[in-house]
Write a protein that holds these residues in place. Structure first.
Motif, PDB file in Angstrom:
ATOM      1  N   ARG A 122     -11.024   5.614  -9.107  1.00 32.11           N
ATOM      2  CA  ARG A 122     -11.938   5.689 -10.250  1.00 32.11           C
ATOM      3  C   ARG A 122     -12.093   4.328 -10.917  1.00 32.11           C
ATOM      4  N   ASP A 123     -10.991   3.611 -11.098  1.00 34.51           N
ATOM      5  CA  ASP A 123     -11.058   2.293 -11.728  1.00 34.51           C
ATOM      6  C   ASP A 123     -11.936   1.345 -10.918  1.00 34.51           C
ATOM      7  N   ARG A 124     -11.836   1.425  -9.606  1.00 32.90           N
ATOM      8  CA  ARG A 124     -12.644   0.535  -8.757  1.00 32.90           C
ATOM      9  C   ARG A 124     -14.116   0.911  -8.794  1.00 32.90           C
ATOM     10  N   LEU A 125     -14.399   2.193  -8.874  1.00 28.30           N
ATOM     11  CA  LEU A 125     -15.796   2.607  -8.994  1.00 28.30           C
ATOM     12  C   LEU A 125     -16.374   2.179 -10.339  1.00 28.30           C
ATOM     13  N   LYS A 126     -15.573   2.249 -11.392  1.00 30.76           N
ATOM     14  CA  LYS A 126     -16.043   1.790 -12.700  1.00 30.76           C
ATOM     15  C   LYS A 126     -16.258   0.279 -12.690  1.00 30.76           C
ATOM     16  N   ASP A 127     -15.373  -0.448 -11.993  1.00 27.25           N
ATOM     17  CA  ASP A 127     -15.575  -1.895 -11.831  1.00 27.25           C
ATOM     18  C   ASP A 127     -16.875  -2.162 -11.078  1.00 27.25           C
ATOM     19  N   LYS A 143     -15.818  -3.597  -4.360  1.00 25.35           N
ATOM     20  CA  LYS A 143     -15.063  -2.567  -5.071  1.00 25.35           C
ATOM     21  C   LYS A 143     -15.353  -1.177  -4.498  1.00 25.35           C
ATOM     22  N   CYS A 144     -16.579  -0.977  -4.041  1.00 25.78           N
ATOM     23  CA  CYS A 144     -16.913   0.290  -3.375  1.00 25.78           C
ATOM     24  C   CYS A 144     -16.080   0.453  -2.105  1.00 25.78           C
ATOM     25  N   ASP A 148     -13.473   3.386  -1.398  1.00 20.79           N
ATOM     26  CA  ASP A 148     -13.654   4.219  -0.200  1.00 20.79           C
ATOM     27  C   ASP A 148     -12.356   4.338   0.589  1.00 20.79           C
ATOM     28  N   LEU A 149     -11.631   3.239   0.711  1.00 22.30           N
ATOM     29  CA  LEU A 149     -10.346   3.263   1.428  1.00 22.30           C
ATOM     30  C   LEU A 149      -9.362   4.200   0.738  1.00 22.30           C
ATOM     31  N   TYR A 223      -8.554  -3.348   4.215  1.00 28.11           N
ATOM     32  CA  TYR A 223      -7.249  -2.761   4.503  1.00 28.11           C
ATOM     33  C   TYR A 223      -6.273  -3.148   3.403  1.00 28.11           C
ATOM     34  N   GLN A 224      -5.200  -2.383   3.308  1.00 25.89           N
ATOM     35  CA  GLN A 224      -4.214  -2.570   2.249  1.00 25.89           C
ATOM     36  C   GLN A 224      -2.852  -2.829   2.870  1.00 25.89           C
ATOM     37  N   THR A 225      -2.183  -3.882   2.435  1.00 25.41           N
ATOM     38  CA  THR A 225      -0.875  -4.237   2.975  1.00 25.41           C
ATOM     39  C   THR A 225       0.227  -3.468   2.242  1.00 25.41           C
ATOM     40  N   MET A 226       1.445  -3.637   2.713  1.00 31.57           N
ATOM     41  CA  MET A 226       2.577  -2.905   2.156  1.00 31.57           C
ATOM     42  C   MET A 226       2.783  -3.210   0.670  1.00 31.57           C
ATOM     43  N   ASP A 227       2.401  -4.394   0.251  1.00 27.30           N
ATOM     44  CA  ASP A 227       2.532  -4.751  -1.166  1.00 27.30           C
ATOM     45  C   ASP A 227       1.358  -4.235  -2.000  1.00 27.30           C
ATOM     46  N   ARG A 228       0.510  -3.382  -1.370  1.00 29.18           N
ATOM     47  CA  ARG A 228      -0.607  -2.699  -2.016  1.00 29.18           C
ATOM     48  C   ARG A 228      -1.764  -3.626  -2.370  1.00 29.18           C
ATOM     49  N   LYS A 229      -1.752  -4.835  -1.809  1.00 26.05           N
ATOM     50  CA  LYS A 229      -2.873  -5.748  -2.022  1.00 26.05           C
ATOM     51  C   LYS A 229      -4.005  -5.417  -1.046  1.00 26.05           C
ATOM     52  N   PHE A 230      -5.231  -5.575  -1.526  1.00 27.13           N
ATOM     53  CA  PHE A 230      -6.399  -5.314  -0.688  1.00 27.13           C
ATOM     54  C   PHE A 230      -6.868  -6.603  -0.025  1.00 27.13           C
TER      55      PHE A 230
END
Length: 265
Positions: A122-127, A143-144, A148-149, A223-230
């Motif tokens: 939701r935060d990313r869609l608002k961004d 951000k979409c 989506d991921l 994609y998202q890494t183990m540290d949760r970074k996109f």
């Protein structure tokens, strides 16, 4: 109003009155105001004003709007364009002022993205909405893609992604002169299985396949890494406003469909 004819004005009046009435019922429920199960519209306005000691914004005008709706819907009286235009403006102002007065919410900030319960998505869609309004279309689409991921993750247990590492190991069984042929065959299989999975998801969620594949083609690879970074890789350097708006609309729809599917389990 795009179409200037009495019937279109009548339909617009009906929809505008429905919107104001839905908001009024929302106020009633939020403020725990006692009303009859089938309280008429004027009764809702009156009881809201009595319970909150606040004048319902443009109350007299939305009552006129309701009267015009009744005449159109039940008696077939077509509204005059000038009167309809004024009342539609009042209805919009009533919605804006009422959301601010009763809920302390900016009307223009409300969107379907607010219904997404996954807070990260939701935060990313608002961004993305904010970037779209600022004319930053690449950032909007990015951000979409991230949203989506996040939205897609619950589907992986039902329709797992293609195991690319497994395909690579299968290719290693081939060597010598056949290696290049094997590589193209397994690459084709991977892409084919990706398409089948996408078709399965569209069917499962009852999403129009054409729009689903169009926005998926527009979105960057994320994609998202183990540290949760996109990590985002765009497929193109620029996006038009129409493309960014299309992605935002359909990723939001996708999120609501996935959410509905999860809640039905």
């Amino acid at each position: 109003i795009g179409t200037h004819d009495p019937m279109s004005y009548g339909l617009a009046i009906s929809l505008a009155q429905d919107a104001v009435e839905i908001l009024a019922w929302t106020v009633v429920k939020e403020k725990n105001i006692s009303v009859k199960e089938k309280e008429p519209f004027h009764g809702l306005i009156e009881k809201i004003e009595n319970a909150t000691a606040q004048k319902f914004p443009f109350g007299a005008k939305v009552l006129e709007l309701n009267a015009m709706r009744v005449k159109f819907k039940h008696f077939g009286n077509l509204p005059i364009a000038e009167d309809a235009t004024k009342l539609l403006t009042y209805a919009e102002e009533s919605l804006r002022e009422s959301t601010k007065l009763f809920f302390s919410v900016d009307f223009d900030s409300i969107s379907f993205a607010d219904l997404i319960t996954n807070s990260s998505a939701r935060d990313r869609l608002k961004d993305a909405e904010r970037y779209l309004s600022e004319g930053k279309f690449t950032e909007c689409v990015e951000k979409c893609g991230e949203a989506d991921l996040l939205i897609s993750q619950p589907l992986e247990s039902l329709l797992p992604k293609v195991d690319r590492s497994g395909l690579r190991r299968a290719r290693e069984l081939f060597d010598g002169d056949k290696s290049s042929v094997a590589a193209s065959v397994f690459d084709y299989l991977g892409k084919y299985m990706d398409v089948l999975r996408a078709v399965g998801i569209a069917g499962l969620l009852n999403i129009g396949g054409r729009n689903y594949f169009k926005y998926k083609a527009l979105l960057p690879t994320v994609y998202q890494t183990m540290d949760r970074k996109f990590h985002v890789s765009h497929k193109r350097s620029t996006y038009s406003e129409e493309e960014a708006r299309f992605c935002l609309r359909h990723v939001t729809e996708f999120g609501l469909k996935v959410q509905q599917w999860i809640e039905s389990k």
